[in-house]
Write an enzyme that holds these catalytic residues in place. Structure first.
Site, short mmCIF file in Angstrom:
data_model
loop_
_atom_site.label_atom_id
_atom_site.label_comp_id
_atom_site.label_asym_id
_atom_site.label_seq_id
_atom_site.Cartn_x
_atom_site.Cartn_y
_atom_site.Cartn_z
N THR A 19 12.22 -2.59 -7.49
CA THR A 19 11.34 -1.67 -6.78
C THR A 19 11.37 -0.31 -7.48
O THR A 19 12.26 -0.04 -8.28
CB THR A 19 11.75 -1.57 -5.29
N ASP B 24 11.10 -12.21 0.62
CA ASP B 24 11.32 -11.21 1.68
C ASP B 24 10.96 -11.75 3.07
O ASP B 24 11.21 -11.09 4.07
CB ASP B 24 10.55 -9.92 1.39
N THR C 156 6.60 -2.34 -5.68
CA THR C 156 7.60 -3.33 -6.07
C THR C 156 7.02 -4.65 -6.53
O THR C 156 5.90 -5.02 -6.16
CB THR C 156 8.54 -3.60 -4.87
N ARG D 187 1.06 -4.16 0.90
CA ARG D 187 2.08 -5.18 0.80
C ARG D 187 1.43 -6.52 0.46
O ARG D 187 0.32 -6.82 0.93
CB ARG D 187 2.77 -5.28 2.17
N1 GLY Z 1 11.17 -6.22 -1.94
C1 GLY Z 1 11.94 -5.16 -1.42
C2 GLY Z 1 11.35 -4.60 -0.17
O1 GLY Z 1 10.15 -4.67 0.03
O2 GLY Z 1 12.07 -4.09 0.64
#
Ligand code: GLY
Length: 561
Positions: free
Chosen positions: A374, A416, A392, A102
């Site tokens: 995504t 996010d 994503t 991430r």
């Molecule tokens: N950017 C969408 C997710 O990570 O849920």
């Protein structure tokens, strides 16, 4: 000996070339039955690259790496080098693993960086342009994944380099996406890029990405260092300086992917292996499934008002918990065991009233609803390894910023985070302090790559894009199979419904049964028809036979043999 070997090698090379997908003439294959291995992804050329890697001796992890690299070229709206993702793998020897790549908040980020002087969120800043980007994690994730594969990165990256350098024919959906966002690609970039040309894109036009090919070559040569230091990191930092962003070479050098213990739980005798925090996906999925496990869904029937209502109410409660408690576990203490405790889930849904909505707390309405951000890929190989990856840039084509001279798009993942605790993000999701911005922190995700075991062996390998709808789509995919006994094709293509606590609406796809819609409205649910969302990639293994399905909603395609 030599005279015998040469024709044999030539024959092998020709067979292998014949099995490769022609990048200028290809089409989607939505379903196949395979004996040895299979891939399902958002693009025929990416699925083809994964299948080719397995033909050449790679395992499912190698194939998943090659598919992601190919997607970064042929599916720039979500495939990426400049974003992040999660891998869930179940190895044939029984090991389960997840890799968290991430994105992270840059070192110069701070809690209120997207608020104006009056303290109100300025949505454009967290969604568009340089300031919206988190430090990319994908390349570190792919390099970390290699611990479970066997082929060198140079081999896995080769199909992506060829596709970037020689180009490929774009699909109708890609042409539409590039034309729709042309003005943003111009407005938000500091240098010319491959996505903008003088005349509109047409289906079948060739997209060549030379700068991206050069970046891929640096990664092929130096691995993670080819991206996080040297020329590529320097180009990222220079792009940031030109465009007013904050990612530095120090941020790039500091990025690390993390190996995490998967979230594992039982649902009606099946083992579900899925992504833990910083994804809210696994916890949400466990909560939703836990709140319907003892309810006689199968008696009420697939898409019956009773079954759908129960599932909506489970979704409402899971999303309310998400907003309150979830964030990066390296920064905040999250009561995961309590939130996923069977007794807690039974109590959580105990106030459910059949035929009546449970009102969500009144909070300001959510943002626009997007459908295809995504992307997900599922892979199984002949040895029994299974890999599920969701990756994503966040919004379609992320921040729309292409790193000058490096040719890849940067994410807009900073949105996010809870930009302002209590205010909704791109997906209308609300968060609290647990998901507030802090330097080096990972933003909460909904991505839910999942593997389901039956009798200890991979049975379903699945996942989907769709922002906040990811968890509820996965919830339906598992329930449709395990509870309603649906076949794989019908499952992927079944119309979906979605509720996320706030906004109060229930969204349905156009094909959702009209009678159930009317029944829900009669109960008092505000129901809205949305454009199609989710792009489920499902591989199912039944009695040794592999079934691979690509979603009808996009260019998704399967490959294998
Ligand atoms: N950017 C969408 C997710 O990570 O849920």
């Amino acid at each position: 000996m030599r005279s015998f070997l040469f024709p044999l090698l030539l024959l092998l090379a020709l067979t292998s070339a014949a099995q490769q997908v022609d990048p200028y003439h290809y089409s989607s294959r939505k379903y196949m039955e395979a004996k040895r291995f299979a891939v399902s992804s958002a693009h025929p050329l990416a699925s083809g690259a994964g299948a080719q890697i397995m033909r050449e001796g790679g395992n499912a992890v190698d194939a998943a790496i090659a598919v992601q690299l190919a997607l970064a070229v042929v599916y720039p709206q979500a495939g990426n080098l400049g974003g992040g993702g999660f891998m869930v793998a179940r190895m044939a020897d029984g090991r389960s693993v997840t890799i968290d790549y991430r994105e992270k908040a840059p070192g110069r980020s701070h809690r209120d960086m997207y608020l104006d002087s009056a303290g109100n969120p300025v949505t454009a800043r967290s969604l568009e342009g340089h300031l919206a980007a988190g430090v990319p994690g994908t390349v570190a994730g792919l390099v970390a994944s290699q611990a479970y594969g066997r082929l060198p990165l140079s081999k896995l990256i080769a199909p992506a380099i060829v596709l970037a350098e020689k180009g490929f024919a774009i699909t109708e959906q890609e042409a539409h996406g590039l034309n729709r966002l042309r003005d943003m690609f111009i407005r938000l970039n500091t240098q010319p890029n491959a996505f903008v040309k003088d005349t509109p894109w047409k289906t079948g036009d060739t997209l060549i990405q030379q700068d991206l090919a050069n970046t891929l070559r640096r990664i092929a040569k130096k691995g993670g260092k080819g991206f996080y230091s040297g020329e590529t990191a320097r180009l990222v930092a220079a792009e940031m300086r030109r465009g007013g962003g904050i990612i530095t070479e120090t941020d790039m050098a500091a990025y690390k992917a993390v190996v995490r213990q998967p979230l594992e739980f039982m649902f009606r005798g099946y083992t579900v292996i899925t992504m833990p925090l910083p994804s809210s996906g696994g916890i949400g999925l466990q909560q939703m499934l836990g709140m319907v496990e003892d309810f006689p869904l199968e008696k009420t029937g697939f898409h019956s008002p009773e079954a759908v209502q129960r599932m909506i109410e489970a979704e409402r409660r899971a999303y309310a918990d998400r907003a309150e408690y979830l964030g990066d576990p390296d920064f905040v203490k999250v009561p995961v065991a309590q939130l996923t405790d069977k007794k807690y889930l039974q109590e959580r849904i105990a106030d459910y009233v059949a035929g009546k909505p449970s009102p969500s707390k009144s909070i300001k309405a959510g943002g626009p609803f997007e459908s295809t951000e995504t992307t997900h890929l599922s892979v199984v190989d002949a040895e029994g390894n299974a890999v599920s990856v969701t990756t994503t840039l966040n919004g379609s084509y992320g921040s729309k910023v292409v790193v000058g001279g490096a040719g890849f798009l940067l994410n807009n993942e900073m949105d996010d985070f809870s930009v302002k605790p209590g205010a909704p993000n791109l997906y209308g999701l609300i968060g609290t302090e647990a998901n507030a911005i802090a330097p080096g922190k990972r933003m909460l995700s909904c991505m839910t790559p999942t593997i389901v075991l039956k009798n200890g062996k991979p049975y379903m390998v699945t996942g989907t894009p769709g922002g906040s709808t990811i968890i509820t789509s996965l919830f339906q995919t598992l329930v449709n199979d395990i509870v309603f006994g649906m076949d794989a094709k019908s499952n992927v293509n079944a119309p979906k419904f979605h509720h996320q606590w706030w906004p109060e609406d229930v969204r349905i796809e156009k094909e959702f049964p009209a009678a159930t819609k009317a029944a829900l409205e009669k109960m008092g649910y505000p129901v809205k028809v949305g454009s199609p969302w989710s792009r489920t990639e499902l591989i199912r293994i039944v009695d040794g036979k592999i079934e691979a399905v690509g979603d009808w909603r996009g260019d998704d395609s399967v490959a294998g043999e």
